[in-house]
Write a protein that holds these residues in place. Structure first.
Motif, mmCIF file in Angstrom:
data_model
loop_
_atom_site.group_PDB
_atom_site.id
_atom_site.type_symbol
_atom_site.label_atom_id
_atom_site.label_comp_id
_atom_site.label_asym_id
_atom_site.label_seq_id
_atom_site.Cartn_x
_atom_site.Cartn_y
_atom_site.Cartn_z
ATOM 1 N N ARG A 121 -5.812 1.018 -4.135
ATOM 2 C CA ARG A 121 -4.916 0.117 -4.850
ATOM 3 C C ARG A 121 -4.885 -1.194 -4.086
ATOM 4 O O ARG A 121 -5.188 -1.243 -2.891
ATOM 5 N N LEU A 122 -4.499 -2.264 -4.761
ATOM 6 C CA LEU A 122 -4.563 -3.587 -4.176
ATOM 7 C C LEU A 122 -3.198 -4.088 -3.718
ATOM 8 O O LEU A 122 -2.153 -3.675 -4.241
ATOM 9 N N ALA A 123 -3.229 -5.008 -2.777
ATOM 10 C CA ALA A 123 -2.044 -5.704 -2.310
ATOM 11 C C ALA A 123 -2.229 -7.203 -2.532
ATOM 12 O O ALA A 123 -3.323 -7.674 -2.882
ATOM 13 N N HIS A 124 -1.141 -7.947 -2.339
ATOM 14 C CA HIS A 124 -1.150 -9.405 -2.534
ATOM 15 C C HIS A 124 -0.008 -9.980 -1.715
ATOM 16 O O HIS A 124 1.097 -9.432 -1.709
ATOM 17 N N ASP A 125 -0.264 -11.051 -0.990
ATOM 18 C CA ASP A 125 0.786 -11.675 -0.174
ATOM 19 C C ASP A 125 1.830 -12.360 -1.059
ATOM 20 O O ASP A 125 1.544 -12.685 -2.213
ATOM 21 N N TYR A 167 0.111 0.971 -9.609
ATOM 22 C CA TYR A 167 -0.780 2.110 -9.800
ATOM 23 C C TYR A 167 -2.043 1.916 -8.968
ATOM 24 O O TYR A 167 -2.356 0.812 -8.521
ATOM 25 N N GLU A 168 -2.794 2.979 -8.815
ATOM 26 C CA GLU A 168 -4.130 2.891 -8.247
ATOM 27 C C GLU A 168 -5.050 2.158 -9.235
ATOM 28 O O GLU A 168 -4.818 2.199 -10.450
ATOM 29 N N VAL A 169 -6.068 1.487 -8.731
ATOM 30 C CA VAL A 169 -7.042 0.831 -9.599
ATOM 31 C C VAL A 169 -7.707 1.889 -10.475
ATOM 32 O O VAL A 169 -8.140 2.943 -9.988
ATOM 33 N N THR A 170 -7.781 1.611 -11.770
ATOM 34 C CA THR A 170 -8.266 2.611 -12.708
ATOM 35 C C THR A 170 -9.768 2.508 -12.954
ATOM 36 O O THR A 170 -10.413 1.504 -12.647
ATOM 37 N N GLU A 173 -6.437 6.702 -0.713
ATOM 38 C CA GLU A 173 -6.578 5.271 -0.948
ATOM 39 C C GLU A 173 -7.074 4.567 0.315
ATOM 40 O O GLU A 173 -6.566 4.812 1.412
ATOM 41 N N TRP A 174 -8.032 3.674 0.131
ATOM 42 C CA TRP A 174 -8.516 2.850 1.234
ATOM 43 C C TRP A 174 -7.438 1.880 1.709
ATOM 44 O O TRP A 174 -6.696 1.329 0.891
ATOM 45 N N THR A 175 -7.363 1.673 3.001
ATOM 46 C CA THR A 175 -6.654 0.528 3.558
ATOM 47 C C THR A 175 -7.684 -0.359 4.248
ATOM 48 O O THR A 175 -8.842 0.022 4.405
ATOM 49 N N CYS A 176 -7.254 -1.537 4.677
ATOM 50 C CA CYS A 176 -8.181 -2.446 5.353
ATOM 51 C C CYS A 176 -8.154 -2.282 6.870
ATOM 52 O O CYS A 176 -8.904 -2.948 7.583
ATOM 53 N N SER A 177 -7.324 -1.397 7.391
ATOM 54 C CA SER A 177 -7.160 -1.259 8.840
ATOM 55 C C SER A 177 -8.202 -0.336 9.452
ATOM 56 O O SER A 177 -8.607 0.657 8.841
#
Length: 255
Positions: free
Chosen positions: A251-255, A40-43, A194-198
């Motif tokens: 929303r967040l990602a994780h390796d 989900y998106e960060v709430t 949603e924001w990305t880091c690019s």
């Protein structure tokens, strides 16, 4: 978090896709390593926990005044211009706010959460599909899958081109209210951008696979406000890293 298997996909849109823009090309093959991304998106409640713990604050958010986006100095994630519950996606957060939240979360958990790259975001949103949207080509089928600019919103917002369907929400919806894509991700189209880091470039040049170093950042998704041409897997937008909008979250990602 949902684990996304690595793979290759065609990123971008052809000139023949309805609503496509020049910055969505060239259509090109991209390899993505396996990673995890938020279901989900960060709430709002999650962001509130960060603010309560750190005292972090920001304000001055762009809101729709009926004819244009205009900065409202009194608006913030607490007061975005409409009512929200804790299970709604947080809005009125800048790229810098999202980065601050991520640093805090990493300190709290000992993990390495981050914003997704643009290529990771599109790969996750498409979930193995190559149509304009993960449910197919028809934008008017959106209301089973996404909170978008629709007939419900038009009653309040007026003078908007909308999807010819009703999703029941004028503004944000609780995360997970609609059908997920094939990867089990919710709201990867619609609800909020949603924001990305690019970093944003006007044509793809490889930076879509990287963490940007400065300048404008890519935003993806489309939102509760947006018309069919903006709610597509390939559609791109950008914003300055300090700007806040009440239809933009993360929303967040994780390796």
């Amino acid at each position: 978090m949902v684990r996304i298997p690595g793979g290759s996909f065609m990123m971008g849109a052809s000139s023949g896709e309805d609503g496509s823009q020049d910055d969505e090309g060239p259509l090109h093959m991209v390899r993505v390593d396996g990673f995890a991304i938020g279901k989900y998106e960060v709430t709002r409640a999650q962001f509130a926990a960060f603010v309560d713990d750190t005292g972090y604050e920001s304000s001055g958010c762009y809101t729709w005044n009926g004819s244009k986006w205009e900065e409202d100095s009194s608006a913030s994630w607490r007061r975005p211009g409409f009512s929200q519950g804790g299970d709604h996606p947080v809005v009125c957060v800048s790229f810098e706010d999202a980065e601050a939240y991520t640093r805090w979360l990493n300190r709290k958990t000992g993990k390495t959460f981050r914003l997704p790259t643009e290529s990771e975001w599109e790969y996750a949103a498409r979930a193995g599909t190559d149509a304009a949207r993960y449910w197919g080509e028809d934008g008017d089928d959106a209301c089973r899958y996404a909170n978008v600019g629709d007939r419900t919103a038009k009653q309040t917002l007026q003078n908007r081109t909308v999807h010819d369907c009703s999703d029941g929400y004028v503004y944000t919806a609780p995360v997970g209210s609609f059908k997920p894509n094939r990867f089990g991700l919710y709201d990867v189209l619609g609800n909020v951008w949603e924001w990305t880091c690019s970093s944003y470039t006007e044509r793809y040049d490889g930076s879509e696979t990287e963490y940007g170093s400065s300048g404008r950042r890519v935003v993806r998704d489309g939102s509760w406000f947006d018309a069919p041409e903006d709610v597509r897997s390939a559609n791109r937008g950008w914003s300055g890293p300090t700007l806040l909008f009440n239809n933009l979250g993360f929303r967040l990602a994780h390796d």
